[in-house]
Design an enzyme around this catalytic site. Structure first.
Site, PDB file in Angstrom:
ATOM      1  N   CYS A  86     -15.125  35.240   4.168  1.00 24.91           N
ATOM      2  CA  CYS A  86     -15.957  35.364   5.369  1.00 24.91           C
ATOM      3  C   CYS A  86     -15.618  36.653   6.124  1.00 24.91           C
ATOM      4  O   CYS A  86     -15.886  37.731   5.637  1.00 24.91           O
ATOM      5  CB  CYS A  86     -15.801  34.115   6.239  1.00 24.91           C
ATOM      6  SG  CYS A  86     -17.113  33.949   7.471  1.00 24.91           S
ATOM      7  N   HIS A 194     -16.517  29.457   2.539  1.00 25.11           N
ATOM      8  CA  HIS A 194     -15.125  29.108   2.852  1.00 25.11           C
ATOM      9  C   HIS A 194     -14.555  28.092   1.871  1.00 25.11           C
ATOM     10  O   HIS A 194     -14.646  26.889   2.135  1.00 25.11           O
ATOM     11  CB  HIS A 194     -15.061  28.494   4.256  1.00 25.11           C
ATOM     12  CG  HIS A 194     -15.250  29.469   5.366  1.00 25.11           C
ATOM     13  ND1 HIS A 194     -14.200  30.120   5.969  1.00 25.11           N
ATOM     14  CD2 HIS A 194     -16.373  29.914   5.986  1.00 25.11           C
ATOM     15  CE1 HIS A 194     -14.665  30.914   6.924  1.00 25.11           C
ATOM     16  NE2 HIS A 194     -15.976  30.808   6.952  1.00 25.11           N
ATOM     17  N   GLU A 196     -11.571  27.179   1.556  1.00 27.91           N
ATOM     18  CA  GLU A 196     -10.514  26.366   2.194  1.00 27.91           C
ATOM     19  C   GLU A 196     -11.098  25.180   2.955  1.00 27.91           C
ATOM     20  O   GLU A 196     -10.394  24.230   3.266  1.00 27.91           O
ATOM     21  CB  GLU A 196      -9.642  27.239   3.106  1.00 27.91           C
ATOM     22  CG  GLU A 196     -10.236  27.577   4.468  1.00 27.91           C
ATOM     23  CD  GLU A 196     -11.250  28.717   4.422  1.00 27.91           C
ATOM     24  OE1 GLU A 196     -11.640  29.132   3.312  1.00 27.91           O
ATOM     25  OE2 GLU A 196     -11.659  29.186   5.500  1.00 27.91           O
TER      26      GLU A 196
END
Lengths: 224, 83
Positions: A86, A194, A196
């Site tokens: 990002c 993302h 994560e």
């Protein structure tokens, strides 16, 4: 044990999520302050999401001058695996470690939603344990994720197999449906989604863990 | 000498401009017709000390290239005047 350096700028806000994701795979996360001119002994580097230096001027524009970025550039030039997520992707394009730029989403909407990503190459430090054509569910959360480059650069990226992941359903106007690219050497990867935030089934998807597994595999293979 | 500088940053020709497109689409709904090719940029003003105008311009050009613009997608129009 594999050590993953996670860069923290003023305004970074995804560092703990990345740390949790790599810890879940048995690696040791280590935070790296942006003002540090030297990297600790790490096997891979993640530039996480957020709003480095407030995104003033342009996202990533000021972050490119942080001392840690010079060290990361050197780490990447030696073949060390580097992933920008990002805002981290925006930082890597501004430093020139990755081609192209990220501009405002087509439609000018901030997008926060799950995205379906198609794996386009397994020859990168983020996809080496995946399969071409595999579709991953990974959330996006950005206003400036519209991947833009010259038509020559786009043709070059496609010809050199540097497009790492594409959107199945392009949400932001990115050229070539690009969600993530790598450098010519394939060790530096940037993506807007993302992984994560898709690191546990409790979060709605664990597909992102496969990407971090690839990063750790790349870290084990690289000798920096 | 001190010079006043105006830097106008624009997206390069051919680079899509989501802000410009959105403004262009909104104009007819507000009753403004006949407006086309809207491009949005930003302007920056500052002062700079340099030996002469050419030196000032050279410094500003470098500043634009390295920091004020992203040359992948943006161009700068620079105006330098004696302050």
């Amino acid at each position: 044990m594999t050590k993953v350096g996670i860069v923290v700028f003023p305004g970074t806000n995804c560092e703990l999520d990345v740390a949790e994701a790599v810890r879940g795979l048995g690696a040791t996360p280590e935070m790296v302050w942006h003002g540090d001119g030297e990297l600790p002994a790490v096997d891979a580097v993640v530039v996480p999401g957020g709003f480095a230096h407030g995104d003033y001027l342009r996202p990533g524009a000021i972050a490119q001058f942080s001392p840690a970025m010079a060290a990361i550039k050197e780490f990447g030039a030696k073949g060390g695996p580097v992933v920008g997520i990002c805002n981290g992707f925006q930082v890597l394009t501004e430093t020139g470690m990755l081609p192209g730029a990220l501009q405002k989403n087509a439609g000018l909407k901030f997008l926060c939603q799950p995205a379906q990503l198609r794996v386009e190459t397994t020859n990168s430090s983020l996809t080496n344990t995946l399969e071409v054509g595999q579709v991953l569910s990974v959330p996006i959360n950005h206003f400036e994720g519209n991947y833009t480059c010259s038509t020559e650069t786009l043709a070059e990226l496609q010809a050199n197999d540097q497009v790492v992941v594409t959107y199945v359903d392009n949400p932001n106007g990115s050229m070539g449906d690009i969600a993530g690219v790598c450098n010519a050497e394939r060790n530096v990867v940037g993506l807007m989604p993302h992984p994560e935030r898709a690191s546990n089934a409790l979060l709605g998807s664990a597909d992102g863990q496969a990407m971090f597994s690839s990063l750790l595999a790349a870290a084990a293979g690289a000798s920096v | 000498m001190t010079f006043s500088v105006l830097v106008e940053v624009q997206l390069r020709p051919g680079i899509s401009d989501p802000q410009g497109q959105t403004i262009e689409k909104a104009l007819p709904t507000l009753g403004f017709d006949g407006v086309s090719d809207v491009r949005v940029g930003k302007s920056m003003r500052f002062e700079i000390d340099a030996a002469d105008e050419a030196a000032a311009r050279a410094q500003v050009d470098e500043l634009c290239e390295k920091f004020l613009t992203n040359p992948v997608i943006e161009d700068a129009l620079v105006t330098v005047e004696s302050a």
